[in-house]
Motif scaffolding. Structure first.
Motif, PDB file in Angstrom:
ATOM      1  N   UNK A 151       0.820  -1.224   0.000  1.00  0.00           N
ATOM      2  CA  UNK A 151       0.000   0.000   0.000  1.00  0.00           C
ATOM      3  C   UNK A 151       0.846   1.263   0.000  1.00  0.00           C
ATOM      4  N   UNK A 152       2.146   1.081   0.159  1.00  0.00           N
ATOM      5  CA  UNK A 152       3.041   2.238   0.140  1.00  0.00           C
ATOM      6  C   UNK A 152       3.208   2.920   1.487  1.00  0.00           C
ATOM      7  N   UNK A 153       2.731   2.255   2.564  1.00  0.00           N
ATOM      8  CA  UNK A 153       2.929   2.845   3.887  1.00  0.00           C
ATOM      9  C   UNK A 153       4.405   2.848   4.217  1.00  0.00           C
ATOM     10  N   UNK A 154       4.821   3.863   4.953  1.00  0.00           N
ATOM     11  CA  UNK A 154       6.238   3.899   5.278  1.00  0.00           C
ATOM     12  C   UNK A 154       6.451   3.557   6.753  1.00  0.00           C
ATOM     13  N   UNK A 155       7.330   2.618   7.016  1.00  0.00           N
ATOM     14  CA  UNK A 155       7.638   2.197   8.385  1.00  0.00           C
ATOM     15  C   UNK A 155       8.975   1.470   8.390  1.00  0.00           C
ATOM     16  N   UNK A 156       9.540   1.354   9.578  1.00  0.00           N
ATOM     17  CA  UNK A 156      10.798   0.620   9.725  1.00  0.00           C
ATOM     18  C   UNK A 156      10.453  -0.857   9.945  1.00  0.00           C
ATOM     19  N   UNK A 157      10.749  -1.699   8.960  1.00  0.00           N
ATOM     20  CA  UNK A 157      10.303  -3.093   8.999  1.00  0.00           C
ATOM     21  C   UNK A 157      10.967  -3.877  10.131  1.00  0.00           C
ATOM     22  N   UNK A 158      12.212  -3.547  10.428  1.00  0.00           N
ATOM     23  CA  UNK A 158      12.885  -4.292  11.508  1.00  0.00           C
ATOM     24  C   UNK A 158      12.288  -3.944  12.866  1.00  0.00           C
ATOM     25  N   UNK A 159      11.953  -2.658  13.060  1.00  0.00           N
ATOM     26  CA  UNK A 159      11.299  -2.261  14.317  1.00  0.00           C
ATOM     27  C   UNK A 159       9.891  -2.846  14.399  1.00  0.00           C
ATOM     28  N   UNK A 160       9.225  -2.923  13.254  1.00  0.00           N
ATOM     29  CA  UNK A 160       7.886  -3.518  13.193  1.00  0.00           C
ATOM     30  C   UNK A 160       7.937  -4.956  13.712  1.00  0.00           C
ATOM     31  N   UNK A 161       8.885  -5.736  13.207  1.00  0.00           N
ATOM     32  CA  UNK A 161       9.006  -7.136  13.623  1.00  0.00           C
ATOM     33  C   UNK A 161       9.357  -7.220  15.106  1.00  0.00           C
ATOM     34  N   UNK A 162      10.332  -6.420  15.531  1.00  0.00           N
ATOM     35  CA  UNK A 162      10.761  -6.466  16.935  1.00  0.00           C
ATOM     36  C   UNK A 162       9.590  -6.151  17.866  1.00  0.00           C
ATOM     37  N   UNK A 164       6.296  -6.405  17.178  1.00  0.00           N
ATOM     38  CA  UNK A 164       5.266  -7.450  17.111  1.00  0.00           C
ATOM     39  C   UNK A 164       5.701  -8.703  17.878  1.00  0.00           C
ATOM     40  N   UNK A 165       6.990  -9.008  17.822  1.00  0.00           N
ATOM     41  CA  UNK A 165       7.466 -10.234  18.485  1.00  0.00           C
ATOM     42  C   UNK A 165       7.277 -10.169  20.001  1.00  0.00           C
ATOM     43  N   UNK A 166       7.285  -8.965  20.557  1.00  0.00           N
ATOM     44  CA  UNK A 166       7.105  -8.871  22.008  1.00  0.00           C
ATOM     45  C   UNK A 166       5.697  -9.307  22.403  1.00  0.00           C
ATOM     46  N   UNK A 167       4.779  -9.341  21.417  1.00  0.00           N
ATOM     47  CA  UNK A 167       3.381  -9.678  21.750  1.00  0.00           C
ATOM     48  C   UNK A 167       2.970 -11.043  21.265  1.00  0.00           C
ATOM     49  N   UNK A 168       3.888 -11.735  20.588  1.00  0.00           N
ATOM     50  CA  UNK A 168       3.536 -13.060  20.053  1.00  0.00           C
ATOM     51  C   UNK A 168       3.593 -14.091  21.158  1.00  0.00           C
ATOM     52  N   UNK A 169       2.550 -14.883  21.252  1.00  0.00           N
ATOM     53  CA  UNK A 169       2.623 -16.023  22.166  1.00  0.00           C
ATOM     54  C   UNK A 169       1.817 -17.153  21.583  1.00  0.00           C
ATOM     55  N   UNK A 170       2.182 -18.336  21.957  1.00  0.00           N
ATOM     56  CA  UNK A 170       1.488 -19.524  21.447  1.00  0.00           C
ATOM     57  C   UNK A 170       0.845 -20.251  22.631  1.00  0.00           C
TER      58      UNK A 170
END
Ligand SMILES: [Zn+2]
Length: 170
Positions: A151-162, A164-170
């Motif tokens: 969609x052309x949104x601008x963001x830092x992909x590495x910070x995005x992953x970092x 999101x990972x703090x909230x991932x749980x299984x």
């Protein structure tokens, strides 16, 4: 999957990954070699330089059933355009010029780096088992980021992953 099953399978899967990467070493190209214009706006130069990709006719998948993980049969039968192992991603040859797909796999490269191989595989397998391929947390994260990229949104992909990972749980 029980922790015991995972512990038994993990070294076998890693062995397969290492052999697969070695077998494709000569064909691996730097992720930066496509000279995509947009990727460097989302990933650091160091991250792009650390990643490689291989264009293949068939995406290599670990033989999970023969390793004893028969519950992943559906995943093994899937038809994928790309897959990432550690810092290397495989793409189907006709898709090797698709910047969106490179972006998606680069998200997985970052996940592998931040989680480490054991956590990545535990989380990926757990997510697959509970939610199926498309909605497993690590895939959902990659698809969500890919949609934002498309969609052309601008963001830092590495910070995005970092983040999101703090909230991932299984
Ligand atoms: Zn993916």
């Amino acid at each position: 999957m029980t922790p015991q099953e995972f512990d038994a399978a993990f070294p076998k899967v890693m062995g397969w990954i290492e052999r697969t990467l070695t077998a494709h070493q000569a064909l691996a190209r730097p992720a930066g070699s496509k000279n995509f214009k947009r990727l460097p706006r989302y990933f650091s130069r160091a991250q792009i330089e650390a990643a490689r990709f291989v264009a293949v006719d068939r995406i290599p998948l670990p033989p999970l059933s023969s390793i004893g993980l028969t519950r992943f049969k559906q995943f093994e039968r899937g038809d994928y355009d790309g897959i990432t192992y550690l810092d290397t991603y495989f793409l189907k040859r006709p898709k090797a010029g698709d910047e969106n797909l490179h972006f998606h796999e680069m998200i997985h490269v970052v996940q592998w780096r931040l989680l480490g191989a054991e956590f990545f595989l535990a989380l990926y397998a757990g997510g697959l088992e509970r939610f199926g391929y498309r909605d497993s947390p690590l895939e959902k994260m990659a698809y969500d980021a890919q949609d934002m990229f498309a969609r052309g949104e601008s963001f830092n992909a590495e910070e995005f992953v970092a983040e999101k990972l703090t909230r991932v749980s299984i």
